[in-house]
Write a protein that holds these residues in place. Structure first.
Motif, PDB file in Angstrom:
ATOM      1  N   THR A 258     -14.442   4.177   1.361  1.00 49.63           N
ATOM      2  CA  THR A 258     -13.000   4.103   1.212  1.00 49.63           C
ATOM      3  C   THR A 258     -12.681   4.307  -0.273  1.00 49.63           C
ATOM      4  O   THR A 258     -13.137   3.534  -1.126  1.00 49.63           O
ATOM      5  CB  THR A 258     -12.479   2.728   1.671  1.00 49.63           C
ATOM      6  OG1 THR A 258     -12.744   2.574   3.062  1.00 49.63           O
ATOM      7  CG2 THR A 258     -10.999   2.586   1.399  1.00 49.63           C
ATOM      8  N   VAL A 259     -11.935   5.358  -0.583  1.00 47.30           N
ATOM      9  CA  VAL A 259     -11.712   5.733  -1.989  1.00 47.30           C
ATOM     10  C   VAL A 259     -10.558   4.885  -2.528  1.00 47.30           C
ATOM     11  O   VAL A 259      -9.404   5.331  -2.632  1.00 47.30           O
ATOM     12  CB  VAL A 259     -11.437   7.241  -2.125  1.00 47.30           C
ATOM     13  CG1 VAL A 259     -11.436   7.633  -3.612  1.00 47.30           C
ATOM     14  CG2 VAL A 259     -12.492   8.051  -1.382  1.00 47.30           C
ATOM     15  N   LEU A 260     -10.890   3.679  -2.901  1.00 45.84           N
ATOM     16  CA  LEU A 260      -9.869   2.717  -3.320  1.00 45.84           C
ATOM     17  C   LEU A 260      -9.212   3.123  -4.635  1.00 45.84           C
ATOM     18  O   LEU A 260      -8.052   2.775  -4.889  1.00 45.84           O
ATOM     19  CB  LEU A 260     -10.496   1.327  -3.442  1.00 45.84           C
ATOM     20  CG  LEU A 260      -9.555   0.158  -3.700  1.00 45.84           C
ATOM     21  CD1 LEU A 260      -8.474   0.050  -2.625  1.00 45.84           C
ATOM     22  CD2 LEU A 260     -10.338  -1.152  -3.802  1.00 45.84           C
ATOM     23  N   SER A 261      -9.911   3.871  -5.457  1.00 44.93           N
ATOM     24  CA  SER A 261      -9.360   4.264  -6.760  1.00 44.93           C
ATOM     25  C   SER A 261      -8.104   5.117  -6.632  1.00 44.93           C
ATOM     26  O   SER A 261      -7.269   5.133  -7.542  1.00 44.93           O
ATOM     27  CB  SER A 261     -10.414   5.023  -7.568  1.00 44.93           C
ATOM     28  OG  SER A 261     -10.838   6.177  -6.864  1.00 44.93           O
ATOM     29  N   ILE A 262      -7.919   5.826  -5.519  1.00 40.82           N
ATOM     30  CA  ILE A 262      -6.741   6.681  -5.343  1.00 40.82           C
ATOM     31  C   ILE A 262      -5.765   6.095  -4.326  1.00 40.82           C
ATOM     32  O   ILE A 262      -4.772   6.741  -3.976  1.00 40.82           O
ATOM     33  CB  ILE A 262      -7.141   8.106  -4.910  1.00 40.82           C
ATOM     34  CG1 ILE A 262      -7.842   8.087  -3.547  1.00 40.82           C
ATOM     35  CG2 ILE A 262      -8.022   8.764  -5.965  1.00 40.82           C
ATOM     36  CD1 ILE A 262      -8.108   9.464  -2.968  1.00 40.82           C
TER      37      ILE A 262
END
Length: 376
Positions: free
Chosen positions: A81-85
């Protein structure tokens, strides 16, 4: 050892035959594969998230909801899960929904992502993704553990007395931290006392050992309970055949074309190229599970000797015919998993792990596994 099947939903032509399935068929195959993985005894299934390049995983939470509704026992994970974006509020809401739908089977893997082209799509400056990941994870933890959250940070608007709904099924879902090559995610996992998931897909074994050793040192430095310092490791692709020669002949041309595609600028984080450029090099030294059942067993145990990992992940070569993928999956479950489980015991998802009894299928015996581990 536990086993996870990962699909980041690449939508690619077979680089040798030119064959490609339709988008709707690709989704149907992904769902069918997760159901079959549960049937043959896998512990977890995972879908990745990509927003650039030939991948169909931008709306991954929708597919995870479908998996939750069509399975009953397998753990549901992400990779990553690309939490940074992303907005932590939406992540809290979406995955709590899947957690409720699956009755407690969700465990996400967060990361900054390995797709450089998706950063500007979400207004994230290059180099800023690490700070965004750290700040957003701190907020996500609070949203899943607290109600009436008041918060102010750098990368999103302030919150005043916010309670996200639905609440998770039984306390906060477990969060793993995914990392391909850098130490930053390992440090974040060690800081919070969470498990680490090493990609172990594109670099030599020693590179990942450094990352895992650093994680364990940070975990210990922050004073967390060593019983819960779980580690997962990827392996790239599986190609199981009767012999290494068969695997080399039938999968080698496909593998080498895939390496060529992945190493193109924009398809990976700079400096994170696949170093095993031909099939012989990959079989001899890389993490790919290519060869006979015994050769694959030996490969997993070889990497376990360095990593001491609890969860083994791999992906099927989804550009090959679906029936062929399922045959390899079933052979892996029948001929590889029982041997490795016997050789490598783990407490992950057992009675010794608070998250082992969190889901409904395990009796929901622990009403809040996160609180148990956090010592709350």
């Amino acid at each position: 050892m536990r086993f996870q099947l990962l699909d980041i939903l690449p939508h690619l032509q077979n680089p040798v035959t030119g064959r490609i399935v339709s988008t709707s068929d690709r989704y149907a195959q992904a769902l069918n594969t997760t159901q079959r993985a549960e049937q043959v005894g896998f512990d977890a299934v995972a879908l990745g998230e990509r927003h650039a390049g030939p991948f169909l995983s931008a709306g991954v939470t929708v597919l995870l909801g479908a998996i939750a509704a069509t399975t009953s026992r397998v753990r549901i994970q992400t990779g990553v899960t690309v939490l940074s974006i992303s907005d932590p509020v939406r992540i809290a809401e979406d995955f709590a929904t899947i957690d409720q739908l699956s009755r407690g089977r969700v465990e996400i893997v967060i990361g900054k992502g390995n797709e450089a082209r998706q950063l500007p799509m979400f207004g994230v400056e290059p180099g800023q993704q690490w700070d965004q990941l750290a700040e957003k994870y701190e907020l996500l933890r609070r949203l899943w553990r607290e109600e009436n959250v008041t918060w102010e940070g750098k990368f999103r608007g302030a919150l005043d007395g916010v309670t996200t709904l639905p609440r998770p099924y039984a306390g906060a879902p477990r969060v793993w931290h995914g990392s391909a090559t850098t130490l930053t995610s390992a440090e974040l996992a060690g800081k919070w006392g969470d498990p680490l998931f090493s990609a172990n897909a594109i670099q030599p074994r020693d590179n990942y050992k450094v990352l895992i050793d650093h994680y364990r040192a940070e975990y210990d430095r922050h004073g967390h309970d060593p019983r819960y310092a779980f580690v997962g490791a990827g392996a790239g692709f599986l190609y199981l055949a009767d012999s290494t020669q068969d695997a080399r002949e039938h999968f080698g041309p496909v593998y080498e074309k895939m390496v060529e595609f992945f190493n193109k600028p924009g398809n990976h984080t700079p400096g994170n190229e696949m170093v095993f450029r031909d099939i012989d090099h990959a079989i001899a030294e890389g993490p790919v599970l290519v060869g006979s059942p015994q050769q694959i067993i030996d490969k997993i145990l070889y990497f376990h000797a360095a990593f001491g990992h609890d969860l083994q992940s791999f992906s099927l070569p989804t550009m090959l015919p679906h029936e062929q993928q399922l045959e390899m999956l079933e052979r892996f479950a029948a001929e590889v998993i029982p041997v490795v489980r016997k050789e490598v015991p783990t407490t992950l998802w057992t009675d010794a792990d608070p998250y082992g009894a969190r889901p409904a299928f395990a009796g929901k015996q622990v009403p809040d596994a996160a609180a148990t581990i956090d010592g709350r």
